[in-house]
Design a protein around this motif. Structure first.
Motif, PDB file in Angstrom:
ATOM      1  N   UNK A   1       0.836  -1.195   0.000  1.00  0.00           N
ATOM      2  CA  UNK A   1       0.000   0.000   0.000  1.00  0.00           C
ATOM      3  C   UNK A   1       0.876   1.252   0.000  1.00  0.00           C
ATOM      4  N   UNK A   2       0.438   2.295  -0.680  1.00  0.00           N
ATOM      5  CA  UNK A   2       1.043   3.608  -0.435  1.00  0.00           C
ATOM      6  C   UNK A   2       0.423   4.175   0.838  1.00  0.00           C
ATOM      7  N   UNK A   3       1.216   4.822   1.656  1.00  0.00           N
ATOM      8  CA  UNK A   3       0.699   5.467   2.860  1.00  0.00           C
ATOM      9  C   UNK A   3       1.259   6.868   2.963  1.00  0.00           C
ATOM     10  N   UNK A   4       0.526   7.710   3.687  1.00  0.00           N
ATOM     11  CA  UNK A   4       1.012   9.050   3.963  1.00  0.00           C
ATOM     12  C   UNK A   4       2.007   9.008   5.115  1.00  0.00           C
TER      13      UNK A   4
ATOM     14  N   UNK B   1      -5.059  11.958   7.499  1.00  0.00           N
ATOM     15  CA  UNK B   1      -5.822  12.011   6.250  1.00  0.00           C
ATOM     16  C   UNK B   1      -5.962  10.644   5.589  1.00  0.00           C
ATOM     17  N   UNK B   2      -7.083  10.464   4.874  1.00  0.00           N
ATOM     18  CA  UNK B   2      -7.295   9.287   4.036  1.00  0.00           C
ATOM     19  C   UNK B   2      -6.530   9.472   2.726  1.00  0.00           C
TER      20      UNK B   2
ATOM     21  N   UNK C   1      -4.294  11.174  -4.057  1.00  0.00           N
ATOM     22  CA  UNK C   1      -4.906  12.368  -3.464  1.00  0.00           C
ATOM     23  C   UNK C   1      -5.275  12.049  -2.015  1.00  0.00           C
ATOM     24  N   UNK C   2      -5.342  13.071  -1.191  1.00  0.00           N
ATOM     25  CA  UNK C   2      -5.773  12.868   0.197  1.00  0.00           C
ATOM     26  C   UNK C   2      -7.136  13.515   0.409  1.00  0.00           C
ATOM     27  N   UNK C   3      -7.744  13.178   1.545  1.00  0.00           N
ATOM     28  CA  UNK C   3      -8.949  13.905   1.937  1.00  0.00           C
ATOM     29  C   UNK C   3      -8.582  15.373   2.149  1.00  0.00           C
ATOM     30  N   UNK C   4      -9.549  16.254   1.948  1.00  0.00           N
ATOM     31  CA  UNK C   4      -9.281  17.686   1.999  1.00  0.00           C
ATOM     32  C   UNK C   4      -9.250  18.250   3.412  1.00  0.00           C
TER      33      UNK C   4
ATOM     34  N   UNK D   1      -3.216   7.175   9.592  1.00  0.00           N
ATOM     35  CA  UNK D   1      -2.408   6.541  10.634  1.00  0.00           C
ATOM     36  C   UNK D   1      -2.941   6.886  12.014  1.00  0.00           C
ATOM     37  N   UNK D   2      -3.577   8.066  12.135  1.00  0.00           N
ATOM     38  CA  UNK D   2      -4.166   8.496  13.392  1.00  0.00           C
ATOM     39  C   UNK D   2      -5.570   9.012  13.116  1.00  0.00           C
ATOM     40  N   UNK D   3      -6.420   8.989  14.131  1.00  0.00           N
ATOM     41  CA  UNK D   3      -7.786   9.485  13.974  1.00  0.00           C
ATOM     42  C   UNK D   3      -8.032  10.630  14.936  1.00  0.00           C
TER      43      UNK D   3
END
Length: 262
Positions: free
Chosen positions: A82-85, A197-198, A208-211, A245-247
């Motif tokens: 997976x790609x991750x941020x 971010x997602x 792209x990430x969530x805004x 990675x965090x919420x």
């Protein structure tokens, strides 16, 4: 496989088979054995090329590039990639200061580095979690006590989608900055909490990430940062790739303005 979908489930048909994910001379190689996985991390200067999945014939498995042997009773025939941020916030530094006039709102597009993540399948045990190119460490805040350890990365801050220079090893975040204050807002640096971010992919496999929406509306030292549940419709259709990675509760973060803008 060039600049296509380089993530997902990958099958290792037999013991001692290896696969390689590379960007130019930068490569991560994974080799399956009967009861272990071996991983090599070959580093290079940052390059703007496609991500290629191969058998790694062009790379020598040097002993000093080995980052681990991961043992299990019997290795499965699949892994999931997976790609991750990034695992902490990234400080984006535009090429020149940005001034948002009083009462104005501006949409910015910031790109940040991607991490390569691989785990066993279906047991989901992590094998590797590292960036294609690691940004430098940076402390961001008003003092050595009030702030946080981040990554720092020079990036352009675009205001139009058509101006974006997209890269396969980076993800783009849309940030809406609303300056409801009666004074201008000057941005030299911006703290982007990508670890909250997602991550999504479009139909060309760009990431792209969530805004994010940030509004400055009074004299308070605190500012509210809203993490959007999705991506703007102008980028649709998108496919969800990886979770944050965090919420954060209710998708909101409260930051001191000095810890968000610099």
């Amino acid at each position: 496989m060039s600049n296509n979908i380089w993530w997902g489930e990958f099958t290792f048909d037999e013991s001692h088979e290896k696969k390689c994910w590379s960007v130019g001379q930068r490569a991560v190689l994974i080799k399956r054995k009967a009861s272990e996985w071996n991983i090599w991390n070959i580093e290079s200067e940052e390059e703007d090329q496609d991500i290629v999945v191969s058998a790694g014939e062009d790379f020598e498995l040097e002993s000093d590039a080995v980052i681990g042997r991961f043992l299990e009773k019997a290795s499965s025939d699949k892994i999931k990639v997976l790609p991750k941020l990034a695992d902490r916030s990234v400080i984006a530094r535009p090429s020149s200061p940005l001034t948002i006039l009083a009462g104005e709102k501006v949409q910015l597009f910031i790109s940040t580095p991607i991490w390569f993540y691989a785990e066993t399948f279906p047991s989901a045990k992590c094998l590797v979690d590292l960036p294609f190119w690691r940004p430098s460490d940076s402390w961001f805040g008003s003092s050595t006590i009030d702030g946080q350890l981040c990554y720092a990365k020079y990036t352009s801050a675009k205001t139009k989608v058509e101006e974006l220079d997209l890269h396969p090893h980076r993800a783009t975040t849309s940030i809406m900055v609303i300056n409801s204050h009666d004074k201008e807002l000057i941005i030299n640096r911006i703290n982007v909490p990508v670890n909250y971010l997602h991550l999504y992919s479009d139909d060309k496999y760009q990431l792209w990430t969530s805004g994010i929406t940030i509004e400055r509306n009074n004299e308070s030292a605190d500012i509210e940062l809203i993490i959007e549940r999705s991506v703007s419709v102008e980028f649709q259709p998108l496919t969800a790739i990886s979770s944050p990675r965090e919420t954060s509760e209710h998708g909101k973060l409260i930051r001191r303005i000095s810890n968000l803008f610099g």
